[in-house]
Design a protein around this motif. Structure first.
Motif, PDB file in Angstrom:
ATOM      1  N   LYS A 110       5.279  54.456  27.165  1.00 61.84           N
ATOM      2  CA  LYS A 110       5.284  54.246  28.629  1.00 61.84           C
ATOM      3  C   LYS A 110       6.692  54.383  29.202  1.00 61.84           C
ATOM      4  O   LYS A 110       6.903  54.956  30.256  1.00 61.84           O
ATOM      5  N   TYR A 111       7.700  53.843  28.491  1.00 59.43           N
ATOM      6  CA  TYR A 111       9.051  53.766  29.071  1.00 59.43           C
ATOM      7  C   TYR A 111      10.077  54.691  28.431  1.00 59.43           C
ATOM      8  O   TYR A 111      11.168  54.861  28.926  1.00 59.43           O
ATOM      9  N   GLN A 112       9.722  55.258  27.252  1.00 58.77           N
ATOM     10  CA  GLN A 112      10.608  56.243  26.589  1.00 58.77           C
ATOM     11  C   GLN A 112      12.040  55.701  26.470  1.00 58.77           C
ATOM     12  O   GLN A 112      12.239  54.550  26.099  1.00 58.77           O
ATOM     13  N   ASP A 113      13.036  56.504  26.930  1.00 64.51           N
ATOM     14  CA  ASP A 113      14.437  56.061  26.726  1.00 64.51           C
ATOM     15  C   ASP A 113      14.894  55.074  27.802  1.00 64.51           C
ATOM     16  O   ASP A 113      16.061  54.697  27.840  1.00 64.51           O
ATOM     17  N   ASN A 114      13.948  54.625  28.625  1.00 67.88           N
ATOM     18  CA  ASN A 114      14.294  53.575  29.589  1.00 67.88           C
ATOM     19  C   ASN A 114      13.952  52.193  29.013  1.00 67.88           C
ATOM     20  O   ASN A 114      13.815  51.212  29.727  1.00 67.88           O
ATOM     21  N   LEU A 115      13.769  52.149  27.687  1.00 68.68           N
ATOM     22  CA  LEU A 115      13.388  50.893  27.019  1.00 68.68           C
ATOM     23  C   LEU A 115      14.414  50.582  25.927  1.00 68.68           C
ATOM     24  O   LEU A 115      14.785  51.466  25.145  1.00 68.68           O
ATOM     25  N   THR A 116      14.890  49.347  25.906  1.00 63.76           N
ATOM     26  CA  THR A 116      15.767  48.873  24.819  1.00 63.76           C
ATOM     27  C   THR A 116      15.039  47.765  24.062  1.00 63.76           C
ATOM     28  O   THR A 116      14.477  46.854  24.684  1.00 63.76           O
ATOM     29  N   ILE A 117      15.045  47.886  22.736  1.00 59.63           N
ATOM     30  CA  ILE A 117      14.474  46.820  21.897  1.00 59.63           C
ATOM     31  C   ILE A 117      15.625  45.904  21.474  1.00 59.63           C
ATOM     32  O   ILE A 117      16.602  46.378  20.872  1.00 59.63           O
ATOM     33  N   ILE A 118      15.520  44.633  21.791  1.00 59.53           N
ATOM     34  CA  ILE A 118      16.543  43.655  21.382  1.00 59.53           C
ATOM     35  C   ILE A 118      15.946  42.829  20.249  1.00 59.53           C
ATOM     36  O   ILE A 118      14.917  42.163  20.444  1.00 59.53           O
ATOM     37  N   CYS A 119      16.547  42.896  19.066  1.00 59.25           N
ATOM     38  CA  CYS A 119      16.027  42.157  17.898  1.00 59.25           C
ATOM     39  C   CYS A 119      16.943  40.972  17.593  1.00 59.25           C
ATOM     40  O   CYS A 119      18.087  41.167  17.172  1.00 59.25           O
ATOM     41  N   LEU A 120      16.410  39.765  17.818  1.00 61.11           N
ATOM     42  CA  LEU A 120      17.199  38.549  17.577  1.00 61.11           C
ATOM     43  C   LEU A 120      16.768  37.833  16.300  1.00 61.11           C
ATOM     44  O   LEU A 120      17.271  36.746  15.987  1.00 61.11           O
ATOM     45  N   GLY A 121      15.835  38.414  15.574  1.00 56.76           N
ATOM     46  CA  GLY A 121      15.338  37.803  14.333  1.00 56.76           C
ATOM     47  C   GLY A 121      15.252  38.860  13.233  1.00 56.76           C
ATOM     48  O   GLY A 121      15.770  39.965  13.383  1.00 56.76           O
ATOM     49  N   PRO A 122      14.597  38.512  12.124  1.00 54.66           N
ATOM     50  CA  PRO A 122      14.365  39.517  11.081  1.00 54.66           C
ATOM     51  C   PRO A 122      13.673  40.743  11.673  1.00 54.66           C
ATOM     52  O   PRO A 122      12.971  40.651  12.665  1.00 54.66           O
ATOM     53  N   LEU A 123      13.869  41.911  11.032  1.00 52.50           N
ATOM     54  CA  LEU A 123      13.469  43.177  11.667  1.00 52.50           C
ATOM     55  C   LEU A 123      12.045  43.613  11.294  1.00 52.50           C
ATOM     56  O   LEU A 123      11.687  44.796  11.430  1.00 52.50           O
ATOM     57  N   THR A 124      11.238  42.649  10.869  1.00 50.14           N
ATOM     58  CA  THR A 124       9.883  42.951  10.395  1.00 50.14           C
ATOM     59  C   THR A 124       9.037  43.711  11.416  1.00 50.14           C
ATOM     60  O   THR A 124       8.407  44.716  11.089  1.00 50.14           O
ATOM     61  N   ASN A 125       9.031  43.238  12.671  1.00 50.95           N
ATOM     62  CA  ASN A 125       8.165  43.875  13.686  1.00 50.95           C
ATOM     63  C   ASN A 125       8.600  45.309  13.966  1.00 50.95           C
ATOM     64  O   ASN A 125       7.774  46.223  14.043  1.00 50.95           O
ATOM     65  N   LEU A 126       9.896  45.513  14.136  1.00 46.86           N
ATOM     66  CA  LEU A 126      10.379  46.875  14.437  1.00 46.86           C
ATOM     67  C   LEU A 126      10.109  47.790  13.245  1.00 46.86           C
ATOM     68  O   LEU A 126       9.676  48.940  13.405  1.00 46.86           O
ATOM     69  N   ALA A 127      10.283  47.262  12.033  1.00 44.63           N
ATOM     70  CA  ALA A 127       9.995  48.074  10.840  1.00 44.63           C
ATOM     71  C   ALA A 127       8.507  48.421  10.778  1.00 44.63           C
ATOM     72  O   ALA A 127       8.131  49.566  10.483  1.00 44.63           O
ATOM     73  N   ASN A 128       7.651  47.442  11.106  1.00 44.98           N
ATOM     74  CA  ASN A 128       6.202  47.732  11.096  1.00 44.98           C
ATOM     75  C   ASN A 128       5.851  48.810  12.125  1.00 44.98           C
ATOM     76  O   ASN A 128       5.008  49.679  11.890  1.00 44.98           O
ATOM     77  N   ALA A 129       6.533  48.773  13.273  1.00 39.25           N
ATOM     78  CA  ALA A 129       6.273  49.790  14.320  1.00 39.25           C
ATOM     79  C   ALA A 129       6.724  51.165  13.833  1.00 39.25           C
ATOM     80  O   ALA A 129       6.031  52.175  14.028  1.00 39.25           O
ATOM     81  N   ILE A 130       7.863  51.213  13.146  1.00 35.29           N
ATOM     82  CA  ILE A 130       8.383  52.487  12.618  1.00 35.29           C
ATOM     83  C   ILE A 130       7.426  53.050  11.567  1.00 35.29           C
ATOM     84  O   ILE A 130       7.105  54.238  11.552  1.00 35.29           O
TER      85      ILE A 130
END
Ligand code: RIB
Ligand code: CA
Length: 299
Positions: A110-130
């Motif tokens: 929906k937001y493409q490069d107008n979206l920033t992911i801020i990770c303040l904890g372990p990177l499990t969720n972002l890794a699962n998305a990747i």
């Protein structure tokens, strides 16, 4: 710019979230990850944080395997994760049905490069998305991570919590070619602190959120003193958020990060500065500017 805050609230996460929202970061969602306390316990904390902020930002839960390594940090954040502050569990707020990783994926479309992911904890969720969407990095350009360690003067490598709780996730994220990954380190997080006296005085503030933060901080300040000898609130997550509010807070330099298991089976961050890289690591910061932002927000 829209933001997703991936978080393991925890005291410094809670303060970081409030700092960002009260400085008008356009947060489209919170994704919850196990870290400081198990994801099932920190669901309640995210609802409480939104009660204090009087916001209704959508909340998404990390999947069960987020109970990664079963290593948590109640010693720093308290049994419930918000220090000595205790709240009844009668909150009517609900988490969305979509999983954290599916929300990250759908938001990237929906937001493409107008979206920033801020990770303040372990990177499990972002890794699962990747893992679920191999093209994610082609849409999301900006990732800000609190989590790693870089101190070129120290032979002994510090084991940073977020990386060590889910090293496989960290390895995958650090090796995914997002255009712009910024990493705020443990070393910045413990030298960036708010003086104890200021935090104690917040408990008498006329503002409810400031009083909440002053109360919550007591436990984390005990941890900061016992662990690092710092007389005040060490602030890894709030400093990461402050670097978005004002880009002059933290200096980032291009680097390569490699995770190496040591003899204790812990995951060290081996960082080499380079001339050019999509990953940049925090190498310096402006303590007075951070404190100015913090104190302008919470007084
Ligand atoms: O190493 C500090 C990080 O681990 C912070 O994000 C803290 O909240 C914990 O998640
Ligand atoms: Ca955190």
């Amino acid at each position: 710019m829209k933001y997703i805050i991936d978080t393991d609230p925890g005291i410094d996460d809670a303060i970081a979230i409030m700092l960002g929202v009260k400085n008008n970061l356009d947060v489209i969602g919170f994704t919850l990850v196990s870290g400081n306390i198990p994801v099932v316990k920190s669901e309640k904390n995210l609802k409480i944080i939104q009660d204090f902020l009087e916001t209704n930002i959508k909340m998404y839960n990390g999947s069960v395997e987020n109970l990664c390594n079963h290593q948590t940090a109640e010693f720093a954040h308290g049994i419930d994760g918000l220090g000595y502050a205790v709240f009844p569990d009668n909150n009517k707020r609900k988490f969305e049905k979509l999983s954290a990783e599916d929300f990250i994926i759908s938001s990237s479309k929906k937001y493409q490069d107008n979206l920033t992911i801020i990770c303040l904890g372990p990177l499990t969720n972002l890794a699962n998305a990747i893992k679920k969407d191999k093209t994610l990095y082609k849409r999301i350009k900006h990732v800000l991570i609190m989590g790693a360690s870089y101190n070129p003067t120290n032979i002994e490598k510090y084991i940073e919590f977020n990386v060590n709780v889910d090293p496989e996730a960290a390895e995958l994220v650090f090796n995914t070619p997002f255009e712009d990954i910024k990493v705020v380190t443990h070393e910045i997080g413990i030298t960036s602190f708010i003086e104890r006296e200021y935090m104690d005085n917040l408990r008498n503030s006329e503002h409810l959120v400031s009083r909440f933060i002053g109360e919550m901080a007591q436990k984390y300040m005990e941890f900061s003193y016992e662990k690092y000898g710092v007389l005040g609130l060490t602030a890894p997550d709030p400093t990461a958020i402050a670097s978005i509010i004002n880009q002059n807070v933290i200096k980032f330099e291009p680097c390569q990060i490699k995770l190496v298991k040591n003899k204790d089976n812990k995951n060290e961050c081996h960082v080499d500065l380079t001339s050019n890289s999509n990953i940049k690591i925090s190498t310096n910061f402006d303590l007075e500017l951070f404190r100015k932002i913090f104190k302008n927000t919470f007084n």
